[in-house]
Design an enzyme around this catalytic site. Sequence first.
Site, PDB file in Angstrom:
ATOM      1  N   GLU A 127       0.975  -5.177   4.664  1.00 54.36           N
ATOM      2  CA  GLU A 127       1.228  -6.619   4.717  1.00 54.36           C
ATOM      3  C   GLU A 127       2.488  -6.911   5.530  1.00 54.36           C
ATOM      4  O   GLU A 127       3.566  -6.379   5.240  1.00 54.36           O
ATOM      5  CB  GLU A 127       1.368  -7.174   3.285  1.00 54.36           C
ATOM      6  CG  GLU A 127       1.610  -8.678   3.262  1.00 54.36           C
ATOM      7  CD  GLU A 127       1.327  -9.340   1.918  1.00 54.36           C
ATOM      8  OE1 GLU A 127       0.834  -8.663   0.999  1.00 54.36           O
ATOM      9  OE2 GLU A 127       1.611 -10.553   1.815  1.00 54.36           O
ATOM     10  N   LYS A 186      -5.726  -2.359  -7.256  1.00 58.17           N
ATOM     11  CA  LYS A 186      -4.707  -2.275  -6.201  1.00 58.17           C
ATOM     12  C   LYS A 186      -3.344  -2.351  -6.870  1.00 58.17           C
ATOM     13  O   LYS A 186      -3.157  -3.101  -7.823  1.00 58.17           O
ATOM     14  CB  LYS A 186      -4.869  -3.428  -5.201  1.00 58.17           C
ATOM     15  CG  LYS A 186      -3.790  -3.431  -4.110  1.00 58.17           C
ATOM     16  CD  LYS A 186      -4.073  -4.440  -3.037  1.00 58.17           C
ATOM     17  CE  LYS A 186      -3.631  -5.848  -3.357  1.00 58.17           C
ATOM     18  NZ  LYS A 186      -2.185  -6.007  -3.657  1.00 58.17           N
ATOM     19  N   GLU A 218       1.097  -2.182  -5.846  1.00 58.08           N
ATOM     20  CA  GLU A 218       2.104  -2.238  -4.775  1.00 58.08           C
ATOM     21  C   GLU A 218       3.109  -1.101  -4.926  1.00 58.08           C
ATOM     22  O   GLU A 218       3.477  -0.742  -6.052  1.00 58.08           O
ATOM     23  CB  GLU A 218       2.847  -3.583  -4.837  1.00 58.08           C
ATOM     24  CG  GLU A 218       1.942  -4.782  -4.605  1.00 58.08           C
ATOM     25  CD  GLU A 218       2.681  -6.122  -4.617  1.00 58.08           C
ATOM     26  OE1 GLU A 218       3.939  -6.131  -4.697  1.00 58.08           O
ATOM     27  OE2 GLU A 218       2.003  -7.152  -4.539  1.00 58.08           O
ATOM     28  N   ASP A 234      -6.216  -6.678  -8.820  1.00 56.73           N
ATOM     29  CA  ASP A 234      -4.818  -6.475  -8.445  1.00 56.73           C
ATOM     30  C   ASP A 234      -3.989  -6.292  -9.719  1.00 56.73           C
ATOM     31  O   ASP A 234      -4.010  -7.164 -10.597  1.00 56.73           O
ATOM     32  CB  ASP A 234      -4.345  -7.740  -7.712  1.00 56.73           C
ATOM     33  CG  ASP A 234      -3.327  -7.439  -6.653  1.00 56.73           C
ATOM     34  OD1 ASP A 234      -2.952  -6.263  -6.481  1.00 56.73           O
ATOM     35  OD2 ASP A 234      -2.909  -8.406  -5.970  1.00 56.73           O
ATOM     36  N   ASP A 264      -3.336 -10.925  -7.267  1.00 56.01           N
ATOM     37  CA  ASP A 264      -2.368 -11.608  -8.132  1.00 56.01           C
ATOM     38  C   ASP A 264      -1.820 -12.839  -7.410  1.00 56.01           C
ATOM     39  O   ASP A 264      -1.047 -13.614  -7.977  1.00 56.01           O
ATOM     40  CB  ASP A 264      -1.247 -10.658  -8.601  1.00 56.01           C
ATOM     41  CG  ASP A 264      -0.400 -10.150  -7.455  1.00 56.01           C
ATOM     42  OD1 ASP A 264      -0.777 -10.342  -6.277  1.00 56.01           O
ATOM     43  OD2 ASP A 264       0.661  -9.535  -7.725  1.00 56.01           O
ATOM     44  N   SER A 265      -2.286 -13.061  -6.172  1.00 57.25           N
ATOM     45  CA  SER A 265      -2.016 -14.332  -5.496  1.00 57.25           C
ATOM     46  C   SER A 265      -2.677 -15.471  -6.276  1.00 57.25           C
ATOM     47  O   SER A 265      -2.453 -16.637  -5.956  1.00 57.25           O
ATOM     48  CB  SER A 265      -2.515 -14.298  -4.045  1.00 57.25           C
ATOM     49  OG  SER A 265      -3.859 -13.841  -3.987  1.00 57.25           O
TER      50      SER A 265
END
Length: 277
Positions: free
Chosen positions: A194, A126, A128, A97, A58-59
């Site tokens: 991270e 993925k 978070e 993501d 999602d970057s």
Amino acid sequence: MSDSLPSLYGGITSRRVTTRDLQDAKDRGERWAMLTSYDMLTAQLFDEVGIPVLLVGDSAGNNVLGYESTVPVTMEDMLPLVRGVARSTQRPLVIADMPFGSYQESPAQALHNAVRFLQVGAQAVKLEGGSHMVPQVQLLTQSGVPVMGHLGLTPQSVNTLGGYKVQGRGEAGDRLVEEALKLEAAGAFALVLEVVPRDLAERVTKELAIPTVGIGAGAATDAQVLVWTDMAGLTPGKGPKFLKKYADLRTILGDAARAYAEDVRTGSYPADEHGYL
Ligand code: KIV
């Protein structure tokens, strides 16, 4: 021909990398690299050079879509990028993501959106977060969706973390280890760490059976991940302390664009050889 993960680095493996391959690599003590990719050309190139895992991160928010953070990124933003990377590659494991707001509400919401990613070609997702994501990770893995966890600096929570800073110092480190163990027990196949202290990343890597993937987490993790535009020096500025730029694409591309514009201005492009009779 060997069918195992290391041969992928030589570019001769003819099948897609699986989560099992990544576990086998950890068990053999072999490290691997993950890169982000958001489009066909980089995905094809990274496949060609043998990058075994591509994350459609999602970057994309701050690298493709023009947002200031990953918070505004939506499923609708991500789906075409995931589709493009998946259908342009043959060998890397493609991980989608899950964007902010696409999985936090409930395990059912997470499953609904994860299935959409798998249906456009991703092999895993993925997400978070720690303990509070255990029900999501359980339902997804039980339903056939491999899940990569993500702890430490979780950019989607920048507004509650109070900025992009090192996570897990002091007692917070013990909590992070507990969260990591819970995600593993819930079925996660790997875990991104991270921007956490090196010692903490080493501790998590030793305590977990599943692979850890570090970004700003030192050298002890089983794998590393970088945002490709950072890795290749396309992103402006020095970047975070953990970043090593392996090229200066920003200068190369800027020079090329300037030279092209100058050639057009002076009339030296197109030349006769670029025209048709
Ligand atoms: O979105 C992303 O690129 C990521 C990596 C930095 C792990 O989450």
